[in-house]
Design a protein around this motif. Structure first.
Motif, PDB file in Angstrom:
ATOM      1  N   ARG A  48       0.682  -1.114   0.035  1.00 31.15           N
ATOM      2  CA  ARG A  48      -0.111  -0.051  -0.101  1.00 31.15           C
ATOM      3  C   ARG A  48       0.975   1.287   0.061  1.00 31.15           C
ATOM      4  NH1 ARG A  48      -1.416   0.611   5.313  1.00 31.15           N
ATOM      5  NH2 ARG A  48       0.159   2.126   5.088  1.00 31.15           N
ATOM      6  N   PHE A  49       1.801   1.207   0.816  1.00 25.46           N
ATOM      7  CA  PHE A  49       2.721   2.385   0.938  1.00 25.46           C
ATOM      8  C   PHE A  49       3.431   2.652  -0.224  1.00 25.46           C
ATOM      9  CE2 PHE A  49       6.861   4.451   2.522  1.00 25.46           C
ATOM     10  CZ  PHE A  49       6.135   5.324   3.198  1.00 25.46           C
ATOM     11  N   LEU A  50       3.886   1.600  -1.063  1.00 18.72           N
ATOM     12  CA  LEU A  50       4.702   1.858  -2.455  1.00 18.72           C
ATOM     13  C   LEU A  50       3.867   2.173  -3.108  1.00 18.72           C
ATOM     14  CD1 LEU A  50       7.119  -1.221  -1.975  1.00 18.72           C
ATOM     15  CD2 LEU A  50       7.759   1.233  -2.027  1.00 18.72           C
ATOM     16  N   TYR A  51       2.570   1.672  -3.477  1.00 27.35           N
ATOM     17  CA  TYR A  51       1.357   2.030  -4.107  1.00 27.35           C
ATOM     18  C   TYR A  51       1.063   3.757  -4.337  1.00 27.35           C
ATOM     19  CZ  TYR A  51      -3.057   2.226  -6.648  1.00 27.35           C
ATOM     20  OH  TYR A  51      -4.020   2.323  -7.426  1.00 27.35           O
ATOM     21  N   LEU A  52       1.226   4.237  -3.041  1.00 30.17           N
ATOM     22  CA  LEU A  52       0.761   5.591  -2.755  1.00 30.17           C
ATOM     23  C   LEU A  52       1.772   6.691  -2.951  1.00 30.17           C
ATOM     24  CD1 LEU A  52      -1.784   5.036   0.302  1.00 30.17           C
ATOM     25  CD2 LEU A  52      -2.238   5.654  -1.933  1.00 30.17           C
ATOM     26  N   LYS A  53       3.040   6.107  -2.606  1.00 25.23           N
ATOM     27  CA  LYS A  53       4.209   7.066  -2.582  1.00 25.23           C
ATOM     28  C   LYS A  53       5.346   6.506  -3.515  1.00 25.23           C
ATOM     29  CE  LYS A  53       4.850   9.647  -0.140  1.00 25.23           C
ATOM     30  NZ  LYS A  53       4.608  11.173  -0.401  1.00 25.23           N
ATOM     31  N   HIS A  54       5.897   7.406  -4.298  1.00 25.29           N
ATOM     32  CA  HIS A  54       6.817   6.978  -5.442  1.00 25.29           C
ATOM     33  C   HIS A  54       8.219   7.432  -5.390  1.00 25.29           C
ATOM     34  CE1 HIS A  54       3.200   5.848  -7.621  1.00 25.29           C
ATOM     35  NE2 HIS A  54       2.818   7.211  -7.240  1.00 25.29           N
ATOM     36  N   ASP A  55       9.234   6.725  -5.996  1.00 22.13           N
ATOM     37  CA  ASP A  55      10.686   6.958  -5.957  1.00 22.13           C
ATOM     38  C   ASP A  55      11.153   7.178  -4.399  1.00 22.13           C
ATOM     39  OD1 ASP A  55      13.095   7.872  -6.845  1.00 22.13           O
ATOM     40  OD2 ASP A  55      12.927   9.803  -6.818  1.00 22.13           O
ATOM     41  N   LEU A  56      11.076   6.045  -3.605  1.00 26.86           N
ATOM     42  CA  LEU A  56      11.618   5.699  -2.404  1.00 26.86           C
ATOM     43  C   LEU A  56      12.735   5.178  -2.200  1.00 26.86           C
ATOM     44  CD1 LEU A  56       8.134   4.958  -0.511  1.00 26.86           C
ATOM     45  CD2 LEU A  56       9.158   7.339  -0.534  1.00 26.86           C
ATOM     46  N   LEU A  84       6.346  -8.719  -7.096  1.00 23.18           N
ATOM     47  CA  LEU A  84       5.467  -7.230  -6.886  1.00 23.18           C
ATOM     48  C   LEU A  84       6.420  -5.983  -6.663  1.00 23.18           C
ATOM     49  CD1 LEU A  84       2.866  -8.928  -4.306  1.00 23.18           C
ATOM     50  CD2 LEU A  84       2.816  -8.693  -6.770  1.00 23.18           C
ATOM     51  N   ALA A  85       7.684  -6.129  -6.507  1.00 19.32           N
ATOM     52  CA  ALA A  85       8.726  -4.981  -6.163  1.00 19.32           C
ATOM     53  C   ALA A  85       9.836  -5.519  -6.624  1.00 19.32           C
ATOM     54  CB  ALA A  85       8.575  -4.669  -4.519  1.00 19.32           C
ATOM     55  N   ILE A  86      10.637  -4.448  -6.998  1.00 12.53           N
ATOM     56  CA  ILE A  86      11.910  -4.242  -7.636  1.00 12.53           C
ATOM     57  C   ILE A  86      12.803  -3.456  -6.750  1.00 12.53           C
ATOM     58  CG2 ILE A  86      11.508  -2.805  -9.189  1.00 12.53           C
ATOM     59  CD1 ILE A  86      13.397  -4.705 -10.876  1.00 12.53           C
ATOM     60  N   ARG A  87      14.100  -3.803  -6.184  1.00 13.74           N
ATOM     61  CA  ARG A  87      15.055  -2.957  -5.841  1.00 13.74           C
ATOM     62  C   ARG A  87      16.147  -2.614  -6.791  1.00 13.74           C
ATOM     63  NH1 ARG A  87      17.091  -6.041  -0.510  1.00 13.74           N
ATOM     64  NH2 ARG A  87      18.143  -4.102  -0.641  1.00 13.74           N
ATOM     65  N   THR A  88      16.495  -1.439  -7.089  1.00 17.68           N
ATOM     66  CA  THR A  88      17.446  -1.001  -7.809  1.00 17.68           C
ATOM     67  C   THR A  88      18.567   0.142  -7.448  1.00 17.68           C
ATOM     68  OG1 THR A  88      16.038   0.743  -8.798  1.00 17.68           O
ATOM     69  CG2 THR A  88      16.243  -1.517 -10.299  1.00 17.68           C
ATOM     70  N   PRO A  89      19.653   0.117  -7.624  1.00 24.20           N
ATOM     71  CA  PRO A  89      20.509   1.034  -7.121  1.00 24.20           C
ATOM     72  C   PRO A  89      20.247   2.459  -7.651  1.00 24.20           C
ATOM     73  CG  PRO A  89      21.916  -0.760  -7.943  1.00 24.20           C
ATOM     74  CD  PRO A  89      20.495  -1.197  -8.248  1.00 24.20           C
ATOM     75  N   ARG A  90      20.191   3.505  -7.056  1.00 26.57           N
ATOM     76  CA  ARG A  90      19.876   4.799  -7.632  1.00 26.57           C
ATOM     77  C   ARG A  90      20.960   5.342  -8.557  1.00 26.57           C
ATOM     78  NH1 ARG A  90      17.061   9.252  -3.601  1.00 26.57           N
ATOM     79  NH2 ARG A  90      15.033   8.786  -4.583  1.00 26.57           N
ATOM     80  N   LYS A  91      20.740   5.816  -9.474  1.00 23.76           N
ATOM     81  CA  LYS A  91      21.875   6.307 -10.565  1.00 23.76           C
ATOM     82  C   LYS A  91      22.799   7.470  -9.772  1.00 23.76           C
ATOM     83  CE  LYS A  91      19.392   5.467 -14.589  1.00 23.76           C
ATOM     84  NZ  LYS A  91      18.542   5.794 -15.794  1.00 23.76           N
ATOM     85  N   ARG A  92      22.201   8.382  -9.250  1.00 24.99           N
ATOM     86  CA  ARG A  92      23.349   9.235  -8.865  1.00 24.99           C
ATOM     87  C   ARG A  92      24.037   8.874  -7.511  1.00 24.99           C
ATOM     88  NH1 ARG A  92      17.940  12.111  -7.631  1.00 24.99           N
ATOM     89  NH2 ARG A  92      17.467  11.702  -5.651  1.00 24.99           N
ATOM     90  N   ASP A  93      23.590   7.735  -6.628  1.00 22.14           N
ATOM     91  CA  ASP A  93      24.157   7.227  -5.521  1.00 22.14           C
ATOM     92  C   ASP A  93      23.929   5.704  -5.502  1.00 22.14           C
ATOM     93  OD1 ASP A  93      25.179   6.602  -3.300  1.00 22.14           O
ATOM     94  OD2 ASP A  93      24.202   8.208  -2.092  1.00 22.14           O
ATOM     95  N   GLN A  96      22.440   3.763  -2.470  1.00 29.50           N
ATOM     96  CA  GLN A  96      21.050   4.073  -2.075  1.00 29.50           C
ATOM     97  C   GLN A  96      20.241   2.908  -3.092  1.00 29.50           C
ATOM     98  OE1 GLN A  96      19.927   8.244  -2.166  1.00 29.50           O
ATOM     99  NE2 GLN A  96      20.139   8.119  -0.043  1.00 29.50           N
ATOM    100  N   ILE A  97      19.294   2.243  -2.229  1.00 24.91           N
ATOM    101  CA  ILE A  97      18.422   1.226  -3.131  1.00 24.91           C
ATOM    102  C   ILE A  97      17.162   1.961  -3.253  1.00 24.91           C
ATOM    103  CG2 ILE A  97      17.520  -0.896  -3.197  1.00 24.91           C
ATOM    104  CD1 ILE A  97      20.624  -0.931  -3.278  1.00 24.91           C
ATOM    105  N   ARG A  98      16.949   2.175  -4.625  1.00 21.94           N
ATOM    106  CA  ARG A  98      15.540   2.553  -4.582  1.00 21.94           C
ATOM    107  C   ARG A  98      14.309   1.349  -5.040  1.00 21.94           C
ATOM    108  NH1 ARG A  98      13.128   3.830 -10.131  1.00 21.94           N
ATOM    109  NH2 ARG A  98      11.662   5.363  -9.931  1.00 21.94           N
ATOM    110  N   VAL A  99      13.153   1.561  -4.160  1.00 25.58           N
ATOM    111  CA  VAL A  99      12.275   0.501  -4.319  1.00 25.58           C
ATOM    112  C   VAL A  99      11.053   1.114  -4.864  1.00 25.58           C
ATOM    113  CG1 VAL A  99      11.078  -0.827  -2.666  1.00 25.58           C
ATOM    114  CG2 VAL A  99      13.086  -0.205  -2.139  1.00 25.58           C
ATOM    115  N   THR A 100      10.514   0.199  -6.054  1.00 27.00           N
ATOM    116  CA  THR A 100       9.453   0.515  -6.863  1.00 27.00           C
ATOM    117  C   THR A 100       8.529  -0.737  -6.946  1.00 27.00           C
ATOM    118  OG1 THR A 100      10.540   0.164  -8.647  1.00 27.00           O
ATOM    119  CG2 THR A 100      10.387   2.514  -7.982  1.00 27.00           C
ATOM    120  N   LEU A 101       7.274  -0.579  -7.246  1.00 25.26           N
ATOM    121  CA  LEU A 101       6.314  -1.746  -7.345  1.00 25.26           C
ATOM    122  C   LEU A 101       6.495  -1.836  -9.072  1.00 25.26           C
ATOM    123  CD1 LEU A 101       3.066  -0.716  -5.846  1.00 25.26           C
ATOM    124  CD2 LEU A 101       4.805  -2.292  -4.927  1.00 25.26           C
TER     125      LEU A 101
END
Length: 197
Positions: A48-56, A84-93, A96-101
């Motif tokens: 729910r949290f990832l659905y309502l928020k983006h770029d975390l 249901l979700a994917i973790r990817t390293p942030r491009k600029r750092d 930091q691991i970016r989490v998205t659905l």
């Protein structure tokens, strides 16, 4: 009278527990109807949290859900295993691991949200407008009674994402928890200012 009052309080307490369980059952039913019946409560909250928020980033997700970093990572790993979700390293750092659905995660979260809302609307349709208003007022009064200390407020906040999530206190919105935190912080500031004078 006090004996009857005690019986009434016990009945109310039991009904509140049942009420809480019924809400949980609505959410579980919504998850089952999406085909994802194996989701735990923590995974449902994260979805729910990832659905309502983006770029975390991972830290934001853990903080927003009130998890330790390790518990947040474990929950997101389980969602990733389910596709249901994917973790990817942030491009600029890259640290930091970016989490998205994923597309599937977004669709499942939307189905669960829609199904839960439909269930609640169907239940509330059995009540009159006056009963719905009275229920809302009673729940708000109960929650305000619960919120006595900042620790209580923090434990009640589920970083729902509906009120701009992680830093909702600095934005507008209609949330009792946010209002209570703002009021508490205002009282603390006023008290410390008076003691300084």
């Amino acid at each position: 009278m006090s004996e009857n009052n005690g019986e009434y309080t016990n009945r109310l307490f039991r009904n509140l527990i049942l009420f809480s369980s019924a809400i949980g059952a609505c959410l579980s039913h919504a998850a089952r109807s999406s085909g994802e019946e194996s989701l735990t409560d923590a995974q449902l909250n994260a979805l729910r949290f990832l659905y309502l928020k983006h770029d975390l980033v991972m830290r934001d997700v853990a903080q927003g859900l009130g998890f330790s970093f390790a518990a947040g990572t474990k929950t997101i790993d389980r969602l990733a295993q389910k596709g249901l979700a994917i973790r990817t390293p942030r491009k600029r750092d890259g640290r930091q691991i970016r989490v998205t659905l994923t597309e599937k995660g977004h669709e499942v979260a939307r189905q669960i949200k829609d199904e839960a809302e439909n269930s609640f609307h169907q239940i509330l349709s059995n009540l009159s407008k006056e009963q719905v208003t009275a229920l809302n007022e009673a729940v708000e009064t109960f929650l305000l009674g619960f919120i006595r200390h900042e620790e209580d407020v923090a434990s009640l906040c589920v970083a729902c994402g509906f009120e701009d999530g992680l830093d909702c206190r600095s934005r507008g919105g209609d949330c009792l928890v946010k209002e209570a935190i703002t009021d508490l912080l205002g009282t603390v500031r006023r008290d410390s200012k008076s003691s300084d004078e």
